[in-house]
Design a protein around this motif. Structure first.
Motif, PDB file in Angstrom:
ATOM      1  N   ILE A  10      53.246  58.158  64.072  1.00 41.93           N
ATOM      2  CA  ILE A  10      53.405  59.364  64.891  1.00 41.93           C
ATOM      3  C   ILE A  10      53.424  60.558  63.942  1.00 41.93           C
ATOM      4  O   ILE A  10      54.383  60.751  63.194  1.00 41.93           O
ATOM      5  CB  ILE A  10      54.715  59.349  65.713  1.00 41.93           C
ATOM      6  CG1 ILE A  10      54.812  58.091  66.580  1.00 41.93           C
ATOM      7  CG2 ILE A  10      54.812  60.612  66.572  1.00 41.93           C
ATOM      8  CD1 ILE A  10      56.140  57.959  67.311  1.00 41.93           C
ATOM      9  N   ASP A  11      52.363  61.359  63.965  1.00 44.95           N
ATOM     10  CA  ASP A  11      52.350  62.551  63.121  1.00 44.95           C
ATOM     11  C   ASP A  11      53.129  63.671  63.807  1.00 44.95           C
ATOM     12  O   ASP A  11      53.568  63.530  64.957  1.00 44.95           O
ATOM     13  CB  ASP A  11      50.929  62.971  62.753  1.00 44.95           C
ATOM     14  CG  ASP A  11      50.067  63.377  63.940  1.00 44.95           C
ATOM     15  OD1 ASP A  11      50.611  63.804  64.991  1.00 44.95           O
ATOM     16  OD2 ASP A  11      48.827  63.286  63.826  1.00 44.95           O
ATOM     17  N   ASP A  12      53.308  64.783  63.106  1.00 43.81           N
ATOM     18  CA  ASP A  12      54.111  65.894  63.638  1.00 43.81           C
ATOM     19  C   ASP A  12      53.563  66.430  64.955  1.00 43.81           C
ATOM     20  O   ASP A  12      54.326  66.721  65.878  1.00 43.81           O
ATOM     21  CB  ASP A  12      54.208  67.027  62.615  1.00 43.81           C
ATOM     22  CG  ASP A  12      55.039  66.656  61.404  1.00 43.81           C
ATOM     23  OD1 ASP A  12      55.824  65.682  61.476  1.00 43.81           O
ATOM     24  OD2 ASP A  12      54.907  67.338  60.360  1.00 43.81           O
ATOM     25  N   ARG A  15      54.353  63.996  67.730  1.00 40.30           N
ATOM     26  CA  ARG A  15      55.792  64.018  68.022  1.00 40.30           C
ATOM     27  C   ARG A  15      56.139  65.198  68.932  1.00 40.30           C
ATOM     28  O   ARG A  15      56.880  65.057  69.908  1.00 40.30           O
ATOM     29  CB  ARG A  15      56.596  64.082  66.726  1.00 40.30           C
ATOM     30  CG  ARG A  15      58.087  63.942  66.934  1.00 40.30           C
ATOM     31  CD  ARG A  15      58.865  63.895  65.622  1.00 40.30           C
ATOM     32  NE  ARG A  15      58.510  62.707  64.854  1.00 40.30           N
ATOM     33  CZ  ARG A  15      57.796  62.715  63.719  1.00 40.30           C
ATOM     34  NH1 ARG A  15      57.361  63.854  63.215  1.00 40.30           N
ATOM     35  NH2 ARG A  15      57.518  61.600  63.093  1.00 40.30           N
ATOM     36  N   LYS A  19      57.551  64.895  72.636  1.00 44.41           N
ATOM     37  CA  LYS A  19      58.848  65.527  72.921  1.00 44.41           C
ATOM     38  C   LYS A  19      58.743  66.455  74.118  1.00 44.41           C
ATOM     39  O   LYS A  19      59.598  66.456  75.008  1.00 44.41           O
ATOM     40  CB  LYS A  19      59.333  66.290  71.680  1.00 44.41           C
ATOM     41  CG  LYS A  19      60.708  66.904  71.777  1.00 44.41           C
ATOM     42  CD  LYS A  19      60.810  68.337  72.213  1.00 44.41           C
ATOM     43  CE  LYS A  19      59.826  69.304  71.646  1.00 44.41           C
ATOM     44  NZ  LYS A  19      59.941  70.622  72.358  1.00 44.41           N
ATOM     45  N   CYS A  39      65.765  62.896  71.960  1.00 45.36           N
ATOM     46  CA  CYS A  39      64.611  62.020  71.766  1.00 45.36           C
ATOM     47  C   CYS A  39      64.665  61.410  70.373  1.00 45.36           C
ATOM     48  O   CYS A  39      64.949  62.114  69.402  1.00 45.36           O
ATOM     49  CB  CYS A  39      63.300  62.794  71.904  1.00 45.36           C
ATOM     50  SG  CYS A  39      63.034  63.519  73.524  1.00 45.36           S
ATOM     51  N   PHE A  41      62.329  59.045  67.712  1.00 43.59           N
ATOM     52  CA  PHE A  41      60.992  58.518  67.443  1.00 43.59           C
ATOM     53  C   PHE A  41      61.071  57.580  66.243  1.00 43.59           C
ATOM     54  O   PHE A  41      61.456  57.994  65.157  1.00 43.59           O
ATOM     55  CB  PHE A  41      60.007  59.660  67.158  1.00 43.59           C
ATOM     56  CG  PHE A  41      59.825  60.568  68.336  1.00 43.59           C
ATOM     57  CD1 PHE A  41      58.916  60.251  69.335  1.00 43.59           C
ATOM     58  CD2 PHE A  41      60.566  61.726  68.458  1.00 43.59           C
ATOM     59  CE1 PHE A  41      58.759  61.081  70.433  1.00 43.59           C
ATOM     60  CE2 PHE A  41      60.414  62.560  69.554  1.00 43.59           C
ATOM     61  CZ  PHE A  41      59.505  62.245  70.546  1.00 43.59           C
ATOM     62  N   ASP A  43      58.582  55.163  64.357  1.00 41.87           N
ATOM     63  CA  ASP A  43      57.178  54.754  64.286  1.00 41.87           C
ATOM     64  C   ASP A  43      56.935  53.758  63.155  1.00 41.87           C
ATOM     65  O   ASP A  43      57.793  53.514  62.318  1.00 41.87           O
ATOM     66  CB  ASP A  43      56.266  55.972  64.162  1.00 41.87           C
ATOM     67  CG  ASP A  43      56.434  56.739  62.863  1.00 41.87           C
ATOM     68  OD1 ASP A  43      57.473  56.616  62.203  1.00 41.87           O
ATOM     69  OD2 ASP A  43      55.497  57.483  62.506  1.00 41.87           O
TER      70      ASP A  43
END
Length: 114
Positions: A10-12, A15, A19, A39, A41, A43
């Motif tokens: 999950i890259d920025d 994300r 979100k 939230c 994350f 990954d």
């Protein structure tokens, strides 16, 4: 609380996309909004689905504070909203996504319980 555990990276940008989508989707649960949503994350987790780790998969956990039963229709709406978001954003086949729902009348925040 929405937790996303996935074998996919999950890259920025992804994300932030997720979100935002989670924040909008949580409104399907009566009385819930992004204002109180946390939230998580997680990954690139080693994950197997049906004994196979050759394709990405995801597991979402949704836990809410509720003093009464959450209507099944709320969970259905969340599944309808969250599945395509995760699938499209991370390239995961919807058939490789599980979602677990739960609610509790016991939830802590700010050093005390609701």
């Amino acid at each position: 609380m929405i937790q996303l555990h996935t074998s996919a990276p999950i890259d920025d940008e992804a994300r932030i996309t997720l979100k935002t989508a989670f924040g909008q989707a949580i409104a399907a649960v009566p009385g819930k909004s992004e204002q109180w949503l946390m939230c998580l994350f997680d990954d690139e987790v080693p994950m197997y689905f049906a004994g196979d780790d050759s394709k990405p998969c995801a597991y979402l956990e949704i836990d809410v504070y509720a003093t009464s039963e959450v209507p099944a229709t709320a969970w259905e709406k969340l599944t309808e909203r969250l599945t395509p978001e995760v699938s499209d954003t991370l390239g995961i086949d919807p058939a490789r996504i599980y979602i677990r729902y739960g609610s509790t009348a016991h939830f802590g925040w700010n050093g005390t319980n609701f």
